[in-house]
Scaffold this active site. Structure first.
Site, mmCIF file in Angstrom:
data_model
loop_
_atom_site.group_PDB
_atom_site.id
_atom_site.type_symbol
_atom_site.label_atom_id
_atom_site.label_comp_id
_atom_site.label_asym_id
_atom_site.label_seq_id
_atom_site.Cartn_x
_atom_site.Cartn_y
_atom_site.Cartn_z
ATOM 1 C CB CYS A 184 -0.718 0.146 1.182
ATOM 2 S SG CYS A 184 -2.342 1.100 1.156
ATOM 3 C CG HIS A 240 -4.248 -3.686 2.393
ATOM 4 N ND1 HIS A 240 -3.555 -3.157 3.418
ATOM 5 C CD2 HIS A 240 -4.899 -2.511 1.736
ATOM 6 C CE1 HIS A 240 -3.436 -1.935 3.079
ATOM 7 N NE2 HIS A 240 -4.402 -1.575 2.394
ATOM 8 C CD GLU A 288 -2.364 -5.995 5.255
ATOM 9 O OE1 GLU A 288 -2.962 -4.805 5.527
ATOM 10 O OE2 GLU A 288 -2.183 -6.224 4.198
#
Length: 385
Positions: free
Chosen positions: A270, A360, A362
């Site tokens: 990001c 992302h 995660e």
């Protein structure tokens, strides 16, 4: 309950206190107070995720923004004590259409409304978020304010307050969300690698993903120097997500250049993707309304595989899908892109061990298509070792 709320089958919100969302172009959306009452200013953006509102609210990348949820009903699962992505809610304000009457989830500890009040987050409910989203999609993300209770004023006065607020362009926000002190997250078993993570607005699930892979993660303040980083003797360096304009990240970009010069394996996501891109010589620009949601497709240039991803960014790297370019550290390539608009979604250095993605891997609320990127980081460190 007033007649409108009865007709729409909604419950009273904050005793039906009036509220208004005011945009910098003068457009006003009326509704009911939700969460804390008062005044808040920020950049109005919309998020298309149908789940994961708790993760969204506690994501430091949303600092400085008033988040509009496009999903019509929010708050169904209440608020729990396990899903926070940081220590607090970071959004400046919150806009929803139909807040749930009663949360229904075995992990819920309180309502979303109660948590917004507890943390002092000013919100507004019963807004036509479909019309609002179309407005922002056509005209772009813009400065806005949410006013409720005693903070309500004339339209002219509220618009003037909004216009006096700072723009997101030029906003240096990463230092405001970064950890003030270093901390360590260790795996329960064997430590395979040690990673220095520059905290530009890191989310809690990132260290969790790292420790699953035997990585001891040292999370450092955004102001950390190269000496601070090298003192850890890291096997790799991680650049986290975060808020604000990447053009303001002079320190992080210079630190990244120093890491690249030493050929320490590096992985960014990001905001970290934008920092790596700028270190490699690419520019960044403000998108019209950005990518925010959990259903955004990304194509890997090398494999042509498609991943459905979670994203939250209003700035992007300049470049074309698959573009190769020369950097101060050798050849590099635009490695990923979004087929919706050809936005750059990843960059990879070809002569030094570094890569990053705009999305992302995660993402705690999902999807998890991109989770193997953490394994790619491990592979990069293995090769270097």
């Amino acid at each position: 309950m007033d007649r409108t709320a009865q007709d729409q089958g909604r419950c009273p919100v904050n005793a039906r206190a009036q509220a208004a969302l005011v945009l910098e172009d003068g457009r006003v959306f009326r509704g009911a107070a939700y969460g804390a009452q008062g005044r808040t200013l920020g950049e109005a953006v919309f998020c298309t995720g149908m789940t994961g509102y708790q993760e969204t609210l506690t994501d430091p990348s949303y600092h400085g923004q008033i988040v509009v949820q496009t999903a019509p009903q929010i708050g169904n699962t209440g608020w729990n004590d396990e899903d926070d992505e940081s220590s607090k809610i970071w959004v400046n304000g919150y806009v929803v259409r139909d807040p749930a009457r009663t949360p229904s989830n075995w992990r819920s500890r309180r309502t979303l409304d109660e948590e917004l009040v507890r943390q002092g987050i000013v919100g507004i409910a019963e807004v036509d978020t479909r019309s609002l989203t179309r407005h922002l999609r056509e005209l772009g993300a813009m400065r806005a304010g949410v006013f409720s209770g005693d903070a309500l004023g004339t339209v002219d006065d509220m618009v003037a307050e909004v216009l006096a607020s700072p723009k997101m362009e030029g906003a240096d926000l990463a230092g405001q969300v970064s950890t003030p002190q270093p901390y360590v997250v260790s795996p329960s078993g064997e430590v395979r690698f040690r990673v220095a993570a520059l905290d530009l607005g890191i989310k809690s699930n990132t260290p969790r993903q790292m420790v699953k892979r035997g990585i001891e993660m040292h999370v450092l303040p955004s102001t950390s120097s190269l000496d601070d980083l090298l003192a850890i003797e890291p096997d790799g360096v991680f650049l986290s997500n975060g808020p604000g304009d990447p053009a303001t990240t002079t320190h992080a970009t210079e630190l990244t250049k120093q890491v690249l010069g030493r050929e320490i394996p590096l992985f960014g996501i990001c905001f970290g993707n934008q920092v790596l891109g700028r270190a490699l010589g690419l520019g960044t620009y403000k998108m019209r309304y950005g990518h925010r949601g959990i259903n955004i497709p990304v194509i890997d240039v090398a494999t042509r595989s498609v991943a459905i991803t979670a994203q939250n960014h209003g700035f992007a790297l300049e470049g074309e899908p698959g573009q190769r370019f020369e950097s101060p550290f050798g050849a590099a390539q635009i490695s990923h892109y979004c087929p919706n608009d050809d936005t750059v979604e990843g960059v990879r250095a070809l002569d030094v061990p570094a890569f990053s993605v705009q999305y992302h891997p995660e993402a705690a609320a999902g999807p998890h298509d991109a989770a193997p990127l953490f394994d790619d980081f491990v592979s990069l460190m293995e090769k270097k070792a």
